[in-house]
Design a protein around this motif. Structure first.
Motif, mmCIF file in Angstrom:
data_model
loop_
_atom_site.group_PDB
_atom_site.id
_atom_site.type_symbol
_atom_site.label_atom_id
_atom_site.label_comp_id
_atom_site.label_asym_id
_atom_site.label_seq_id
_atom_site.Cartn_x
_atom_site.Cartn_y
_atom_site.Cartn_z
ATOM 1 N N UNK A 25 -8.819 -9.000 4.889
ATOM 2 C CA UNK A 25 -7.403 -8.701 4.777
ATOM 3 C C UNK A 25 -6.908 -8.129 6.094
ATOM 4 N N UNK A 26 -5.602 -8.041 6.230
ATOM 5 C CA UNK A 26 -5.025 -7.330 7.357
ATOM 6 C C UNK A 26 -3.815 -6.560 6.856
ATOM 7 N N UNK A 27 -3.611 -5.362 7.390
ATOM 8 C CA UNK A 27 -2.476 -4.523 7.017
ATOM 9 C C UNK A 27 -1.386 -4.661 8.073
ATOM 10 N N UNK A 28 -0.156 -4.854 7.623
ATOM 11 C CA UNK A 28 0.971 -4.999 8.549
ATOM 12 C C UNK A 28 2.093 -4.056 8.115
ATOM 13 N N UNK A 29 2.907 -3.595 9.051
ATOM 14 C CA UNK A 29 4.064 -2.778 8.673
ATOM 15 C C UNK A 29 5.019 -3.592 7.802
ATOM 16 N N UNK A 30 5.523 -2.981 6.737
ATOM 17 C CA UNK A 30 6.414 -3.704 5.832
ATOM 18 C C UNK A 30 7.642 -4.239 6.578
ATOM 19 N N UNK A 31 8.126 -3.477 7.538
ATOM 20 C CA UNK A 31 9.307 -3.896 8.282
ATOM 21 C C UNK A 31 9.066 -5.036 9.235
ATOM 22 N N UNK A 32 7.787 -5.375 9.486
ATOM 23 C CA UNK A 32 7.486 -6.460 10.423
ATOM 24 C C UNK A 32 7.558 -7.823 9.759
ATOM 25 N N UNK A 33 7.658 -7.866 8.423
ATOM 26 C CA UNK A 33 7.692 -9.136 7.701
ATOM 27 C C UNK A 33 9.123 -9.670 7.694
ATOM 28 N N UNK A 55 0.825 -1.212 0.000
ATOM 29 C CA UNK A 55 0.000 0.000 0.000
ATOM 30 C C UNK A 55 0.857 1.260 0.000
ATOM 31 N N UNK A 56 2.036 1.149 0.617
ATOM 32 C CA UNK A 56 2.972 2.268 0.668
ATOM 33 C C UNK A 56 4.338 1.686 0.980
ATOM 34 N N UNK A 57 5.302 2.553 1.153
ATOM 35 C CA UNK A 57 6.640 2.066 1.490
ATOM 36 C C UNK A 57 6.668 1.429 2.872
ATOM 37 N N UNK A 58 5.665 1.758 3.700
ATOM 38 C CA UNK A 58 5.668 1.297 5.089
ATOM 39 C C UNK A 58 4.623 0.226 5.391
ATOM 40 N N UNK A 59 3.658 -0.004 4.509
ATOM 41 C CA UNK A 59 2.528 -0.876 4.822
ATOM 42 C C UNK A 59 2.276 -1.888 3.712
#
Length: 213
Positions: free
Chosen positions: A45-53, A27-31
């Motif tokens: 769906x669920x949204x997660x921080x990109x850095x959490x993956x 969705x963005x650089x962060x999500x």
């Protein structure tokens, strides 16, 4: 980050929590949005921080089809356990023992911490597993079975550790390198294993193997 067409993806977060999804959408650089099913349900769906993956794996296994409320009303708990056990490769007697310990078979049970349904799923866990209605017995057991399957895989089929993680969370198990020194968790593990052994001994749930799966 391209979505998978038919195969599922297994997304592991930095926390150690594992989510099986149909596709991912940045969705963005962060999500990142994880679409939990490939059924066209735009709200699932669920949204997660990109850095959490932490990691993403592709599996040839397709996501199980969601169970409808109509299907749920037409089957009993035993059949729900059998279906979910076969779908997620978890011993039916073990699922029955977890349900017995978690809710005593009460599909409307709610704990003081907010866990809900037959397998006492926390709302956040249920959402990650794609369970839209935690009080729907089939959906709840299907989600709980998927979670237990993931924990058994994570702990290499070590049943006490998987059960401890189901009760206290995998973070606690990893932090203490074993069953956490929590009285509730230790009693829970013993209670589930005792009930599991009892059901196996009596030939209940149509399964006579002591293995967790």
């Amino acid at each position: 980050m391209a979505p998978c067409a038919r195969a599922a993806e297994i997304v592991t977060l930095q926390s150690g929590f594992t989510i099986r999804c149909a596709s991912r959408e940045p969705l963005s650089a962060d999500t990142v949005r994880l679409h939990l099913r490939s059924t066209g349900d735009a709200d699932n769906y669920m949204d997660v921080p990109a850095g959490s993956i932490a990691t993403v794996e592709t599996t040839s296994d397709e996501l199980p089809a969601p169970v409808t409320a109509t299907q749920t009303r037409s089957v009993g708990t035993a059949e729900i356990l059998a279906t979910s056990g076969a779908r997620h490769n978890v011993n039916v007697a073990l699922l029955a023992a977890v349900v017995h310990a978690e809710s005593a078979g009460n599909a409307r049970a709610v704990s003081r911490s907010g866990a809900q349904g037959l397998m006492q799923l926390m709302p956040g866990t249920a959402a990650a597993l794609g369970v839209g209605n935690t009080f729907d017995p089939a959906s709840n057991v299907n989600g709980g079975s998927a979670y237990l399957d993931a924990l058994l895989t994570r702990y290499h089929d070590n049943l006490p550790l998987a059960l401890a993680a189901y009760n206290a969370g995998p973070g606690a198990v990893d932090r203490y390198h074993g069953i956490p020194p929590f009285r509730e968790t230790q009693a829970y593990v013993a209670r589930v294993i005792r009930e599991f052994n009892r059901r196996i001994a009596q030939g209940k749930a149509g399964n006579t193997t002591m293995a967790a799966r």
